[in-house]
Design a protein around this motif. Sequence first.
Motif, mmCIF file in Angstrom:
data_model
loop_
_atom_site.group_PDB
_atom_site.id
_atom_site.type_symbol
_atom_site.label_atom_id
_atom_site.label_comp_id
_atom_site.label_asym_id
_atom_site.label_seq_id
_atom_site.Cartn_x
_atom_site.Cartn_y
_atom_site.Cartn_z
ATOM 1 N N LYS A 1 47.014 45.205 33.976
ATOM 2 C CA LYS A 1 45.616 45.377 33.372
ATOM 3 C C LYS A 1 45.685 44.412 32.145
ATOM 4 O O LYS A 1 44.616 43.700 32.214
ATOM 5 C CB LYS A 1 45.555 46.716 32.903
ATOM 6 N N VAL A 2 46.679 44.386 31.209
ATOM 7 C CA VAL A 2 46.865 43.492 30.149
ATOM 8 C C VAL A 2 46.168 41.816 30.608
ATOM 9 O O VAL A 2 45.621 41.304 30.210
ATOM 10 C CB VAL A 2 47.983 43.573 29.381
ATOM 11 N N SER B 1 45.351 41.091 33.530
ATOM 12 C CA SER B 1 43.967 40.753 34.191
ATOM 13 C C SER B 1 42.806 40.404 33.053
ATOM 14 O O SER B 1 42.110 39.591 33.180
ATOM 15 C CB SER B 1 43.602 41.822 35.141
ATOM 16 N N ARG B 2 42.944 41.245 31.868
ATOM 17 C CA ARG B 2 41.807 40.922 30.905
ATOM 18 C C ARG B 2 42.262 39.961 30.086
ATOM 19 O O ARG B 2 41.240 39.061 29.695
ATOM 20 C CB ARG B 2 42.051 42.408 30.033
ATOM 21 N N THR C 1 41.119 36.584 32.146
ATOM 22 C CA THR C 1 39.285 36.455 32.433
ATOM 23 C C THR C 1 38.946 36.756 30.874
ATOM 24 O O THR C 1 37.442 37.073 31.217
ATOM 25 C CB THR C 1 39.044 37.561 33.469
ATOM 26 N N HIS C 2 39.235 36.638 29.991
ATOM 27 C CA HIS C 2 38.781 36.544 28.552
ATOM 28 C C HIS C 2 37.610 35.467 28.327
ATOM 29 O O HIS C 2 38.030 34.564 29.055
ATOM 30 C CB HIS C 2 39.778 36.404 27.504
ATOM 31 N N GLU D 1 41.426 37.716 41.490
ATOM 32 C CA GLU D 1 40.622 38.192 40.375
ATOM 33 C C GLU D 1 39.952 37.063 39.630
ATOM 34 O O GLU D 1 39.048 36.981 39.022
ATOM 35 C CB GLU D 1 41.328 39.310 39.564
ATOM 36 N N SER E 1 36.228 35.098 38.804
ATOM 37 C CA SER E 1 35.464 35.203 37.635
ATOM 38 C C SER E 1 34.859 33.668 37.529
ATOM 39 O O SER E 1 34.230 33.665 36.410
ATOM 40 C CB SER E 1 36.525 35.363 36.616
#
Length: 231
Positions: free
Chosen positions: A79-80, A82-83, A86-87, A111, A115
């Motif tokens: 999760k970290v 991934s975020r 795609t920041h 992913e 984006s």
Amino acid sequence: MTVTPGQAPQAQESLTEATARWDGYARSDGRKGIRNSLLVVYLVECAHHVAAEIAAPFSKRGVELVGFPGCYPCDYAYKVLSRVTTHPNVGAVLLVSLGCESFDRARLKAEIAASGRLVELLVIQEAGGTARTIKAGRQWVKATLPELSKVPRCPMGLSDLVVGTICGGSDATSSLTANPACGLVFDRLVDAGATAIFEETGELLGCESLLAERAATPELAEALRAAVAKA
């Protein structure tokens, strides 16, 4: 407020959406970034060295090194990353995997690609080892940096900002200097339409009632009090 000996205090300049404007980077999801960084990301600690060697020659060109320092992936780590990848401040990503870890690298790459960001995946055990992976990674970074200049620019204002703080090491003066200074800055940013985030629940001890009074809802006020009580 600025005070000069022998002179009357001068009022702070107004910080408004109209006075603070600049060009940012448009992302496909509608968000806007103030940077357009290229990330070199290691997906397991065993790939840390290779990723660092890839990024090193480009440290002054907007290339940053991040990664997962463990050996056993978990939902939180995924999760970290991934975020982070795609920041809004990220324009391109190079993923570096050892090959035998169970991190779902294909899913993360998909992913990032979805984006709208440039992305590549290098697997050390498939690329021929350390030296070949470093060479391939540097070639990709070198070729990709000029492509970042093609990312559409867009107007930005204070309401587009999400500003976060992190504790840099508290001492006895924090509550007298740094914390009030950050609070005043956050007040001005929020009043101008920005979003401000702070952490470190321990820093709220003794002032939770003041924050609760400013909470947007009674539920949020109670959540603040409960968080401090738990701390």
